[in-house]
Design an enzyme around this catalytic site. Structure first.
Site, PDB file in Angstrom:
ATOM      1  N   PRO A  13      11.292  72.015  22.166  1.00  0.00           N
ATOM      2  CA  PRO A  13      12.569  71.430  22.114  1.00  0.00           C
ATOM      3  C   PRO A  13      12.461  70.020  21.522  1.00  0.00           C
ATOM      4  CG  PRO A  13      12.174  72.401  24.268  1.00  0.00           C
ATOM      5  CD  PRO A  13      11.089  72.763  23.341  1.00  0.00           C
ATOM      6  N   GLU A  14      12.955  69.888  20.351  1.00  0.00           N
ATOM      7  CA  GLU A  14      13.009  68.566  19.721  1.00  0.00           C
ATOM      8  C   GLU A  14      14.450  68.091  19.762  1.00  0.00           C
ATOM      9  OE1 GLU A  14      10.981  68.357  15.955  1.00  0.00           O
ATOM     10  OE2 GLU A  14       9.752  70.080  16.455  1.00  0.00           O
ATOM     11  N   LYS A  52      14.360  62.811  22.977  1.00  0.00           N
ATOM     12  CA  LYS A  52      14.330  64.202  23.433  1.00  0.00           C
ATOM     13  C   LYS A  52      14.677  64.314  24.905  1.00  0.00           C
ATOM     14  CE  LYS A  52      10.707  65.170  20.094  1.00  0.00           C
ATOM     15  NZ  LYS A  52       9.287  65.454  19.914  1.00  0.00           N
ATOM     16  N   HIS A 104       8.790  81.560  35.848  1.00  0.00           N
ATOM     17  CA  HIS A 104       8.687  80.244  35.225  1.00  0.00           C
ATOM     18  C   HIS A 104       9.794  79.299  35.669  1.00  0.00           C
ATOM     19  CE1 HIS A 104       6.440  82.641  31.961  1.00  0.00           C
ATOM     20  NE2 HIS A 104       5.563  82.020  32.715  1.00  0.00           N
ATOM     21  N   ARG A 146       4.597  75.988  30.961  1.00  0.00           N
ATOM     22  CA  ARG A 146       3.382  75.169  31.017  1.00  0.00           C
ATOM     23  C   ARG A 146       3.458  73.999  32.000  1.00  0.00           C
ATOM     24  NH1 ARG A 146       1.700  74.435  24.783  1.00  0.00           N
ATOM     25  NH2 ARG A 146      -0.206  73.620  25.691  1.00  0.00           N
ATOM     26  N   ARG A 192      -2.187  68.249  15.064  1.00  0.00           N
ATOM     27  CA  ARG A 192      -1.086  69.211  15.124  1.00  0.00           C
ATOM     28  C   ARG A 192      -1.070  70.088  13.882  1.00  0.00           C
ATOM     29  NH1 ARG A 192       2.654  67.249  18.829  1.00  0.00           N
ATOM     30  NH2 ARG A 192       3.275  69.414  18.891  1.00  0.00           N
TER      31      ARG A 192
END
Length: 278
Positions: free
Chosen positions: A2-3, A54, A106, A125, A268
């Site tokens: 999510p940016e 963000k 999750h 995560r 990256r």
DNA sequence: TGCCCCCTGCAG
DNA sequence: CTGCAGGGGGCA
């Protein structure tokens, strides 16, 4: 995450769906994911939803809930009665969770609203978090310090971008675009897309850029973010259809058919068209 | 400026 | 099995 475009999409979606609703209860399944005291939000009415970089903010009378979705965070709102009855609004990471039952394994935090609707904070995560902050102290949260300009606001001019970039002359352009002190909210997807839009090799050092390139990079950042928002964020399943370079290793460039190449930059994954971006 | 780390799961 | 994933803080 999510940016920026994904969080902006969530913000817009939430403004019309949860504004005015009261949070009746917060259920915390993962203590790591929730910082602060849920009691200071329970019973409070949602007054405003906003975004900075963000981070998503939900304002109440005296407190604010701050969300950072990090890599795998996702927000799913399910309407029950009243506005958006039975509707499902999703923003964040496109995992199979999107079609899974809510809650699932999750689901880290569940917010219950007065009209029977639910908000699920899912995060595979566990890098993401929800934080309760005093409304008056939100501005002094450490993650808001040193943030560069919001790329979609007027303060973000190409001259400002140039000025901020030139503090890091030996940094590769794409790495610099992801530096939040230079410009806020641009992550790996849109940094790649912005470089492609600007026809600049992501490896090129900031100090090597001409004024013309600073301008096209500025446009590239804005164009790619706007496209992302128009698309409803990269959350959408067919994101790869939208991207020009991100995630398209070995696919033909959409503009020149040359093969897209994947490299590592600043740790990256980085994608470029060696022909368009030379 | 460049690693390592947080954590889990999926593709190769 | 290894490597990689849209973030970013902390450390040399």
């Amino acid at each position: 995450m999510p940016e920026l475009p994904e969080v902006e999409t969530i913000k817009i979606g939430f403004q019309k769906r949860i504004a005015g609703l009261k949070i009746t209860k917060i259920q915390i399944n993962s203590t790591k994911s929730f910082i602060g005291n849920p009691n200071s939000v329970e019973g409070q009415k949602v007054l405003k939803v906003w975004r900075r970089a963000k981070i998503l903010g939900i304002d109440f009378d005296k407190t604010t809930l701050l969300f950072h979705l990090k890599m795998s965070g996702q927000l799913v709102w399910k309407g029950k009665s009243g506005k958006g009855k039975g509707e499902r609004f999703i923003g964040g990471h496109p995992t199979p969770d999107m079609v899974a039952e809510m809650p699932n394994k999750h689901t880290r935090v569940i917010f219950y609203f007065s009209d029977g609707s639910h908000l699920y904070f899912n995060d595979q995560r566990k890098f993401g978090w929800v934080k309760v902050s005093e409304k008056l102290k939100v501005q002094s949260e450490k993650f808001f310090e040193n943030l560069g300009p919001e790329p979609l606001e007027k303060t973000f001019t190409w001259e400002v971008l140039k000025q901020n970039l030139l503090k890091h002359k030996s940094t590769p352009v794409k790495v610099a675009i992801m530096d939040h002190t230079i410009v806020s909210g641009v992550g790996n997807i849109y940094a790649n897309e912005a470089c492609f839009d600007a026809k600049i090799d992501p490896r090129k050092k900031v100090g090597q850029l001409s004024d013309e390139e600073f301008e096209s990079l500025h446009r590239g950042v804005i164009n790619s973010l706007r496209e992302g928002i128009k698309f409803g964020g990269a959350t959408r399943a067919h994101f790869l259809d939208y991207a020009y370079v991100y995630g398209r290793n070995k696919h033909p460039c959409k503009k020149c058919k040359f093969e897209i190449k994947k490299i590592q930059l600043g740790g990256r994954g980085t994608y470029l068209c060696p022909k368009c971006q030379s």
